[in-house]
Enzyme design. Structure first.
Site, PDB file in Angstrom:
ATOM      1  N   ASP A   1       8.471  -1.042  -2.324  1.00 28.58           N
ATOM      2  CA  ASP A   1       8.657   0.031  -3.300  1.00 28.58           C
ATOM      3  C   ASP A   1       7.275   0.484  -3.749  1.00 28.58           C
ATOM      4  O   ASP A   1       6.279   0.180  -3.090  1.00 28.58           O
ATOM      5  CB  ASP A   1       9.569  -0.420  -4.458  1.00 28.58           C
ATOM      6  CG  ASP A   1       8.964  -1.530  -5.305  1.00 28.58           C
ATOM      7  OD1 ASP A   1       7.775  -1.884  -5.099  1.00 28.58           O
ATOM      8  OD2 ASP A   1       9.669  -2.038  -6.204  1.00 28.58           O
TER       9      ASP A   1
ATOM     10  N   SER B   1       7.208 -14.620   1.607  1.00 32.35           N
ATOM     11  CA  SER B   1       8.302 -13.719   1.227  1.00 32.35           C
ATOM     12  C   SER B   1       8.337 -12.508   2.144  1.00 32.35           C
ATOM     13  O   SER B   1       7.319 -12.100   2.695  1.00 32.35           O
ATOM     14  CB  SER B   1       8.124 -13.227  -0.217  1.00 32.35           C
ATOM     15  OG  SER B   1       8.060 -14.294  -1.126  1.00 32.35           O
TER      16      SER B   1
ATOM     17  N   VAL C   1       0.689   1.861   0.538  1.00 27.86           N
ATOM     18  CA  VAL C   1       1.051   3.184   1.034  1.00 27.86           C
ATOM     19  C   VAL C   1       1.459   4.060  -0.158  1.00 27.86           C
ATOM     20  O   VAL C   1       2.069   3.577  -1.110  1.00 27.86           O
ATOM     21  CB  VAL C   1       2.163   3.138   2.118  1.00 27.86           C
ATOM     22  CG1 VAL C   1       1.655   2.432   3.362  1.00 27.86           C
ATOM     23  CG2 VAL C   1       3.416   2.474   1.600  1.00 27.86           C
TER      24      VAL C   1
ATOM     25  N   ASP D   1       3.813  -5.508  -4.216  1.00 24.72           N
ATOM     26  CA  ASP D   1       4.651  -6.642  -3.811  1.00 24.72           C
ATOM     27  C   ASP D   1       5.791  -6.884  -4.804  1.00 24.72           C
ATOM     28  O   ASP D   1       6.110  -8.020  -5.135  1.00 24.72           O
ATOM     29  CB  ASP D   1       3.791  -7.911  -3.650  1.00 24.72           C
ATOM     30  CG  ASP D   1       2.731  -7.737  -2.575  1.00 24.72           C
ATOM     31  OD1 ASP D   1       3.047  -7.166  -1.518  1.00 24.72           O
ATOM     32  OD2 ASP D   1       1.581  -8.168  -2.780  1.00 24.72           O
TER      33      ASP D   1
ATOM     34  N   ASN E   1       7.808  -5.568   4.159  1.00 23.99           N
ATOM     35  CA  ASN E   1       6.470  -6.147   4.109  1.00 23.99           C
ATOM     36  C   ASN E   1       6.556  -7.668   4.029  1.00 23.99           C
ATOM     37  O   ASN E   1       7.410  -8.203   3.320  1.00 23.99           O
ATOM     38  CB  ASN E   1       5.745  -5.599   2.868  1.00 23.99           C
ATOM     39  CG  ASN E   1       4.311  -6.076   2.756  1.00 23.99           C
ATOM     40  OD1 ASN E   1       3.619  -6.236   3.757  1.00 23.99           O
ATOM     41  ND2 ASN E   1       3.864  -6.305   1.542  1.00 23.99           N
ATOM     42  N   THR E   2       5.653  -8.331   4.750  1.00 21.94           N
ATOM     43  CA  THR E   2       5.521  -9.785   4.619  1.00 21.94           C
ATOM     44  C   THR E   2       4.444 -10.076   3.573  1.00 21.94           C
ATOM     45  O   THR E   2       3.490  -9.314   3.424  1.00 21.94           O
ATOM     46  CB  THR E   2       5.100 -10.432   5.958  1.00 21.94           C
ATOM     47  OG1 THR E   2       3.857  -9.850   6.388  1.00 21.94           O
ATOM     48  CG2 THR E   2       6.151 -10.213   7.035  1.00 21.94           C
ATOM     49  N   HIS E   3       4.599 -11.188   2.853  1.00 19.05           N
ATOM     50  CA  HIS E   3       3.607 -11.555   1.829  1.00 19.05           C
ATOM     51  C   HIS E   3       3.465 -13.080   1.773  1.00 19.05           C
ATOM     52  O   HIS E   3       4.467 -13.795   1.750  1.00 19.05           O
ATOM     53  CB  HIS E   3       4.032 -11.027   0.461  1.00 19.05           C
ATOM     54  CG  HIS E   3       3.021 -11.304  -0.605  1.00 19.05           C
ATOM     55  ND1 HIS E   3       1.805 -10.639  -0.669  1.00 19.05           N
ATOM     56  CD2 HIS E   3       3.013 -12.191  -1.624  1.00 19.05           C
ATOM     57  CE1 HIS E   3       1.114 -11.110  -1.686  1.00 19.05           C
ATOM     58  NE2 HIS E   3       1.826 -12.043  -2.286  1.00 19.05           N
TER      59      HIS E   3
END
Length: 197
Positions: free
Chosen positions: A140, A135, A92, A144, A106-108
């Site tokens: 930001d 994670s 984004v 990631d 956010n999921t990673h």
């Protein structure tokens, strides 16, 4: 009660976990809208649960900034307390981050800062590591790179493929996400404090 907007690009398995958790009257959060950047399979969950949805196709805009502005406009209509990128496969733009941070998470599928980016599972396998992870981060403007909310290790097994490893990471991502939403709603996690650290 925490209001959530969840953004997806695919099947929405993390979204589904949140929807199932919120079926419990005691769960202190509700998904108020589901958004996507394409005609994602996971939008079917919106229909099944009777939740409004919106699509802002990246291809409909001249550049990322214009797309981001349109996406933000859709998100803000719902006045969410928290916006969750859940398998959302686009970065984004900074204006979106600035407008929503630190309430943008956010999921990673990796143990950050190891293996950031769109191919975290594949990169872990290529590196030959014996463990990777999942994670949850505050978004930001990096890839990631935001403050870590929670994470957990997942073993890489001999003979793992990208699909088999990802299948074992996904349930961990779902658990971390549901628990974090619970902890944010109950005041155990302070996103502003995390973002300042």
């Amino acid at each position: 009660m925490l209001s959530l907007v969840v953004l997806i690009s695919g099947g929405g398995s993390n979204l589904r976990a949140l929807l199932e958790a919120s079926e419990d009257a005691e769960f202190p959060a509700r998904v108020v809208a589901i958004g996507a950047d394409r005609d994602a399979d996971g939008l079917a969950w919106a229909e099944e649960y009777g939740i409004p949805s919106f699509t802002v196709p990246f291809s409909s805009f001249d550049n990322r900034e214009e797309w981001g502005d349109a996406l933000l406009e859709q998100i803000l209509q719902w006045g969410p307390d928290l916006v969750i990128l859940s398998g959302f496969m686009r970065l984004v733009p900074p204006r979106v981050v600035a407008a929503l941070s630190p309430r943008l998470i956010n999921t990673h599928p990796a143990y950050l800062p190891e293996f950031p980016g769109a191919h975290g599972v594949r990169d872990a396998l290529a590196a030959g590591v014996t463990e990777t992870g999942a994670s949850l981060i505050v978004v930001d403007n990096g890839v990631d790179a935001g403050p870590i909310i929670s994470q957990e290790r997942v073993a890489v097994l001999p003979g793992d493929t990208e699909a088999s490893l990802h299948d074992r990471i996904k349930p961990v991502e779902r658990r971390l996400l549901v628990q974090a939403v619970l902890d944010i709603a109950n005041g155990y996690i302070d996103l502003k404090e995390l973002a300042r650290a």
